[in-house]
Design an enzyme around this catalytic site. Structure first.
Site, mmCIF file in Angstrom:
data_model
loop_
_atom_site.group_PDB
_atom_site.id
_atom_site.type_symbol
_atom_site.label_atom_id
_atom_site.label_comp_id
_atom_site.label_asym_id
_atom_site.label_seq_id
_atom_site.Cartn_x
_atom_site.Cartn_y
_atom_site.Cartn_z
ATOM 1 N N GLY A 242 0.831 -1.206 0.000
ATOM 2 C CA GLY A 242 0.000 0.000 0.000
ATOM 3 C C GLY A 242 0.857 1.244 0.000
ATOM 4 C CB SER A 243 -0.029 4.703 0.800
ATOM 5 O OG SER A 243 -0.580 4.445 2.084
ATOM 6 N N GLY A 247 2.826 2.133 5.355
ATOM 7 C CA GLY A 247 4.053 1.458 5.785
ATOM 8 C C GLY A 247 4.683 2.141 6.987
ATOM 9 C CD GLU A 264 6.859 -5.636 -2.483
ATOM 10 O OE1 GLU A 264 7.090 -4.700 -3.269
ATOM 11 O OE2 GLU A 264 7.593 -6.643 -2.408
ATOM 12 C CB CYS A 298 2.992 0.123 -7.012
ATOM 13 S SG CYS A 298 3.150 -1.527 -7.684
HETATM 14 P P1 NAD Z 1 -3.481 2.237 1.334
HETATM 15 O O1 NAD Z 1 -2.166 2.454 1.988
HETATM 16 O O2 NAD Z 1 -4.525 3.269 1.526
HETATM 17 O O3 NAD Z 1 -4.112 0.846 1.831
HETATM 18 C C1 NAD Z 1 -3.456 -0.375 1.631
HETATM 19 C C2 NAD Z 1 -3.943 -1.381 2.663
HETATM 20 O O4 NAD Z 1 -3.416 -1.043 3.941
HETATM 21 C C3 NAD Z 1 -5.453 -1.431 2.844
HETATM 22 O O5 NAD Z 1 -5.843 -2.774 3.027
HETATM 23 C C4 NAD Z 1 -5.665 -0.618 4.114
HETATM 24 O O6 NAD Z 1 -6.836 -0.944 4.806
HETATM 25 C C5 NAD Z 1 -4.446 -1.014 4.911
HETATM 26 N N1 NAD Z 1 -4.005 -0.083 5.952
HETATM 27 C C6 NAD Z 1 -3.922 1.266 5.883
HETATM 28 N N2 NAD Z 1 -3.420 1.766 7.022
HETATM 29 C C7 NAD Z 1 -3.166 0.715 7.830
HETATM 30 C C8 NAD Z 1 -2.635 0.574 9.150
HETATM 31 N N3 NAD Z 1 -2.263 1.635 9.877
HETATM 32 N N4 NAD Z 1 -2.499 -0.662 9.673
HETATM 33 C C9 NAD Z 1 -2.861 -1.748 8.961
HETATM 34 N N5 NAD Z 1 -3.391 -1.680 7.720
HETATM 35 C C10 NAD Z 1 -3.528 -0.467 7.152
HETATM 36 O O7 NAD Z 1 -3.191 2.028 -0.234
HETATM 37 P P2 NAD Z 1 -4.208 1.939 -1.459
HETATM 38 O O8 NAD Z 1 -4.782 3.294 -1.734
HETATM 39 O O9 NAD Z 1 -5.138 0.789 -1.291
HETATM 40 O O10 NAD Z 1 -3.217 1.531 -2.647
HETATM 41 C C11 NAD Z 1 -2.427 2.429 -3.366
HETATM 42 C C12 NAD Z 1 -1.013 2.507 -2.826
HETATM 43 O O11 NAD Z 1 -0.441 1.194 -2.765
HETATM 44 C C13 NAD Z 1 -0.097 3.304 -3.720
HETATM 45 O O12 NAD Z 1 0.776 4.067 -2.920
HETATM 46 C C14 NAD Z 1 0.677 2.234 -4.484
HETATM 47 O O13 NAD Z 1 1.925 2.661 -4.982
HETATM 48 C C15 NAD Z 1 0.833 1.197 -3.422
HETATM 49 N N6 NAD Z 1 1.079 -0.131 -3.998
HETATM 50 C C16 NAD Z 1 2.349 -0.641 -3.907
HETATM 51 C C17 NAD Z 1 2.627 -1.860 -4.489
HETATM 52 C C18 NAD Z 1 4.009 -2.439 -4.434
HETATM 53 O O14 NAD Z 1 4.149 -3.630 -4.720
HETATM 54 N N7 NAD Z 1 5.051 -1.691 -4.099
HETATM 55 C C19 NAD Z 1 1.618 -2.587 -5.143
HETATM 56 C C20 NAD Z 1 0.343 -2.042 -5.191
HETATM 57 C C21 NAD Z 1 0.089 -0.804 -4.618
#
Ligand code: NAD
Length: 508
Positions: A242-243, A247, A264, A298
């Site tokens: 995720g974002s 992380g 990731e 991503c």
């Molecule tokens: P997001 O960070 O909003 O959410 C991702 C996941 O994390 C969701 O399931 C969310 O509920 C969970 N989450 C959020 N905060 C959390 C916390 N404090 N504790 C536990 N879980 C938590 O991301 P998004 O909007 O769904 O996706 C887009 C982002 O993901 C972009 O930044 C993109 O670059 C990144 N991404 C990275 C990869 C990679 O492999 N590097 C792949 C896909 C997406």
């Protein structure tokens, strides 16, 4: 902006989702607080309950119990579940692909491609089940053998993002299962239906081959549900996609309990185009990487660093291609760019464009909202020529904006390339081997993925996938990424009748 007349009726989309779920072995769930919306029209498909604290606790406990049996099943036998999963995915590729389109807004070919990636990683994991190699090293002591063995780690918590709602789960789960781990999955709250479908297919695969279906658990809901997974000491590895913001929240909490993290996170990927580049090939690579998936990968190409001598003709080609991109309903054939996931993504794109223009950027094309069915957020992918790599360019805006900068000297271009906080994917387009090697060298691209003459997106599963710096440092999928899902033991076996100590120490 509502276009009710052209909108596929909300009811029709809902029925379509319910039918797909049934065909994938899922009975439509009872209503609840999670709203599964389609970005195609912005309307709700189905609602479903979020997991409460007790349910998350119970899911982790079941996965922990299942692990105790699963870790003793020989790895090639564990692969039987993954083999069956691959067969079910092949059988249901169209249905699952269509559900990805409904829920994440991907065009058909990309959605089916995502399911293909799941099948590919299953095949990789099946082969891997016979290749979880440990090394043997020469012992310094006579009559001794020194070796390492790899063992299952425990419960793996998988937290995934909306934009690869099924492939990222498969990358983690196929490998984790053959490694002998069990999985608790917390998908994005924006894509709960594809998660229900994957969970059902995996449980069915396990049952079909006589394995314990409890090896996989699904919990659903917002970040707070993920936090419970992050904090639980029974979860040996948290694999979070995720974002960067997510992380930054997850990593210190897992570290505080000495758990393992595989991160990731976001990217801010760039391509350098040198004077010798094949501009036709570069244009195709750049347009797919920058505008594909409506800029919501991503690995999406966000920064183009073109040599001043080729920037003009290159931009002419790219903007001509952009003008031909069909933006619209991803269920229609011929559409290449579907909707943004939601209004927040659209607002983020608008705000970034405003900042870029205030920084002296010049809008070459795109950026405007266009008609789509219902209340979906459809935009024309944008190209902005920037005088410099300003703060907005160094951030990841999860929408289709391509910032273009120019350079004179390759060293300066590589410096600009690396001058962002993220380090996921990168490319150079050149026909000069020196330039290509310079980009791939230790003082070249600082990313986890560095390509020559292809774009930044669309990685193959055979390589290790992931990135450096704020992208989090994790590696998933191919190569030796499996090591993150196992623990290593170093074993010394004395088969002599003496007890010599290491380093020649005498203790008599
Ligand atoms: P997001 O960070 O909003 O959410 C991702 C996941 O994390 C969701 O399931 C969310 O509920 C969970 N989450 C959020 N905060 C959390 C916390 N404090 N504790 C536990 N879980 C938590 O991301 P998004 O909007 O769904 O996706 C887009 C982002 O993901 C972009 O930044 C993109 O670059 C990144 N991404 C990275 C990869 C990679 O492999 N590097 C792949 C896909 C997406």
């Amino acid at each position: 902006m509502s276009h009710a007349l052209t909108a596929p009726a909300t009811r029709e989309l809902r029925e379509r989702a319910e039918n797909l779920l049934r065909r994938l072995g899922v009975e439509p769930p009872a209503p609840g607080e999670i709203s599964a919306r389609t970005p195609i029209t912005g309307s709700e498909l189905i609602s479903l309950p979020a997991s409460d604290k007790a349910e998350v606790e119970a899911a982790i406990a079941r996965a922990d119990t299942a692990f105790r049996g699963w870790r003793t099943v020989p790895a090639p036998q564990r692969a039987a579940v993954v083999r069956r999963l691959a067969a079910l995915l092949t059988e249901h590729q169209d249905e699952l692909g269509e559900l990805v389109t409904l829920e994440a807004g991907k065009i058909g070919p990309e959605a089916r491609g995502e399911v293909q990636e799941m099948i590919d990683v299953c095949e990789f994991a099946i082969g891997l089940s016979r290749q979880l190699y440990g090394r043997t090293m020469p012992s310094e002591r006579p009559g001794h053998r020194l070796m390492e063995t790899w063992h299952p780690l425990g419960v793996v918590g998988v937290i995934s993002a909306f934009n690869f709602p099924v492939a990222v789960w498969a990358w983690n789960t196929a490998v984790a299962l053959v490694c002998g781990d069990t999985v608790v999955w917390k998908p994005s709250e924006a894509t709960p239906l594809t998660a229900l479908a994957c969970h059902a297919l995996l449980r069915r695969a396990a049952a079909d081959v006589g394995a314990d279906p409890e090896v996989h658990q699904l919990i659903q809901g917002p970040a707070a549900v993920g936090e419970q997974l992050v904090d639980d000491p029974r979860v040996a590895l948290v694999s979070a996609t995720g974002s960067v913001r997510m992380g930054q929240q997850v990593a210190p909490r897992v570290a505080a309990r000495f758990g393992r993290c595989l991160l990731e996170l976001g990217g801010n990927n760039a391509a350098i185009v040198t004077p010798t580049a094949d501009l036709e090939l570069a244009t195709r690579g750049i347009v797919f990487a920058a505008a594909g998936t409506a800029g919501q990968r991503c690995t999406t190409l966000r920064r183009l660093i073109a040599h001043a001598d080729v920037a003009g003709p290159l931009l002419d080609r790219i903007s001509a291609a952009y003008r031909q991109l069909r933006v619209g309903n991803p269920l229609e054939d011929g559409v290449l760019v579907g909707p943004l996931i939601n209004e927040r993504a659209y607002d983020g794109m608008r705000a970034a464009l405003e900042r870029a223009l205030a920084d002296g950027g010049e809008l070459v094309c795109g950026g405007e909202r266009v008609e789509g069915p219902g209340d979906g957020f459809y935009v024309r992918p944008a190209i902005v020529r920037m005088p410099a790599q300003t703060a907005v360019v160094r951030e990841e805006t999860f929408a289709p904006i391509l910032y273009v900068m120019t350079y004179q000297d390759l060293d300066a271009a590589i410096e600009m390339h690396n001058a962002v906080p993220q380090g996921l994917s990168s490319s150079i387009f050149t026909q000069n081997q020196r330039e290509a090697e310079r980009f791939l060298a230790a003082d070249g691209s600082d990313c986890g993925i560095a390509n020559v003459n292809i774009g930044t997106s669309g990685a193959e599963i055979g390589g290790a996938f992931g990135g450096e710096k704020q992208t989090g440092g994790g590696r998933e999928s191919g190569s030796d990424s499996w090591k993150a899902y196992m623990r290593r033991a170093t074993n010394t076996v004395n088969y002599s009748t003496e007890l010599p100590l290491a380093q020649g120490i005498r203790f008599e």
